[in-house]
Write a protein that holds these residues in place. Sequence first.
Motif, PDB file in Angstrom:
ATOM      1  N   GLY A  58      17.972  34.173  13.774  1.00  0.00           N
ATOM      2  CA  GLY A  58      16.591  34.590  13.531  1.00  0.00           C
ATOM      3  C   GLY A  58      15.626  33.684  14.270  1.00  0.00           C
ATOM      4  O   GLY A  58      15.932  33.159  15.339  1.00  0.00           O
ATOM      5  N   LEU A  59      14.456  33.479  13.675  1.00  0.00           N
ATOM      6  CA  LEU A  59      13.401  32.706  14.316  1.00  0.00           C
ATOM      7  C   LEU A  59      13.804  31.235  14.459  1.00  0.00           C
ATOM      8  O   LEU A  59      14.229  30.604  13.496  1.00  0.00           O
ATOM      9  N   ALA A  60      13.667  30.715  15.665  1.00  0.00           N
ATOM     10  CA  ALA A  60      13.890  29.298  15.944  1.00  0.00           C
ATOM     11  C   ALA A  60      12.618  28.735  16.565  1.00  0.00           C
ATOM     12  O   ALA A  60      12.025  29.355  17.448  1.00  0.00           O
ATOM     13  N   ILE A  61      12.215  27.581  16.086  1.00  0.00           N
ATOM     14  CA  ILE A  61      11.034  26.918  16.627  1.00  0.00           C
ATOM     15  C   ILE A  61      11.503  25.632  17.305  1.00  0.00           C
ATOM     16  O   ILE A  61      12.119  24.779  16.675  1.00  0.00           O
ATOM     17  N   PHE A  62      11.226  25.526  18.595  1.00  0.00           N
ATOM     18  CA  PHE A  62      11.621  24.364  19.382  1.00  0.00           C
ATOM     19  C   PHE A  62      10.365  23.603  19.779  1.00  0.00           C
ATOM     20  O   PHE A  62       9.396  24.200  20.241  1.00  0.00           O
ATOM     21  N   ALA A  63      10.368  22.292  19.593  1.00  0.00           N
ATOM     22  CA  ALA A  63       9.242  21.461  20.008  1.00  0.00           C
ATOM     23  C   ALA A  63       9.772  20.251  20.746  1.00  0.00           C
ATOM     24  O   ALA A  63      10.746  19.631  20.325  1.00  0.00           O
ATOM     25  N   SER A  64       9.109  19.918  21.854  1.00  0.00           N
ATOM     26  CA  SER A  64       9.490  18.775  22.664  1.00  0.00           C
ATOM     27  C   SER A  64       8.407  17.719  22.589  1.00  0.00           C
ATOM     28  O   SER A  64       7.234  18.009  22.814  1.00  0.00           O
ATOM     29  N   LYS A  65       8.793  16.513  22.255  1.00  0.00           N
ATOM     30  CA  LYS A  65       7.839  15.396  22.186  1.00  0.00           C
ATOM     31  C   LYS A  65       7.458  14.931  23.586  1.00  0.00           C
ATOM     32  O   LYS A  65       6.331  14.532  23.832  1.00  0.00           O
ATOM     33  N   ASN A  66       8.395  14.997  24.528  1.00  0.00           N
ATOM     34  CA  ASN A  66       8.146  14.493  25.881  1.00  0.00           C
ATOM     35  C   ASN A  66       7.005  15.217  26.575  1.00  0.00           C
ATOM     36  O   ASN A  66       6.131  14.609  27.152  1.00  0.00           O
ATOM     37  N   ASN A  67       7.037  16.532  26.547  1.00  0.00           N
ATOM     38  CA  ASN A  67       6.003  17.266  27.277  1.00  0.00           C
ATOM     39  C   ASN A  67       5.129  18.115  26.367  1.00  0.00           C
ATOM     40  O   ASN A  67       4.424  18.995  26.811  1.00  0.00           O
ATOM     41  N   GLN A  68       5.177  17.851  25.073  1.00  0.00           N
ATOM     42  CA  GLN A  68       4.307  18.505  24.094  1.00  0.00           C
ATOM     43  C   GLN A  68       4.354  20.033  24.168  1.00  0.00           C
ATOM     44  O   GLN A  68       3.351  20.696  23.984  1.00  0.00           O
TER      45      GLN A  68
END
Length: 162
Positions: free
Chosen positions: A94-104
Amino acid sequence: ERKGKLYILNGKIYECLFKDDMIDGNGKIKWNNNTMCIGYWKNNVLSGFGKLYHENDIYVGYFDNDKKNGLGINFYFNSKSQVMGKWVDDSIEGLAIFASKNNQEMKFWEMQNKKISYSYSKDEIETKVKNSEEFRRLKEFYICLQEAGEISTELGDYEMIF
């Protein structure tokens, strides 16, 4: 019911509660490869809320039948990124939320059979995703983890952008 340590020849160390010679209750397992799991066991099976620590990542969320099952978030230290969603047998469905700290950056995906089946556009995120019940549940879960200190105290400065 008694508390104790169980040493296994393959390097596992169980520090937990035992009931009828089975792991039952809150406990901790350490492997000799620097992996550790803290959680709740019922009849030798990891079930309920817990944390799984590896050398380069930490999973915080729910388990059932010794696998990631339910809402959870995985933090990856090397890439300073995180992925959150509803896990089914160790994979997000289902829904996946991906967040990267390196490039915001932040991405929203639909996951099916361990693969990205759809990637939402910026317009769809604002109109479709952020109004969905699934998104609201994930956001509430994340906020609860933050308020309980399950994220900030151990994981540094991670913050999901909502």
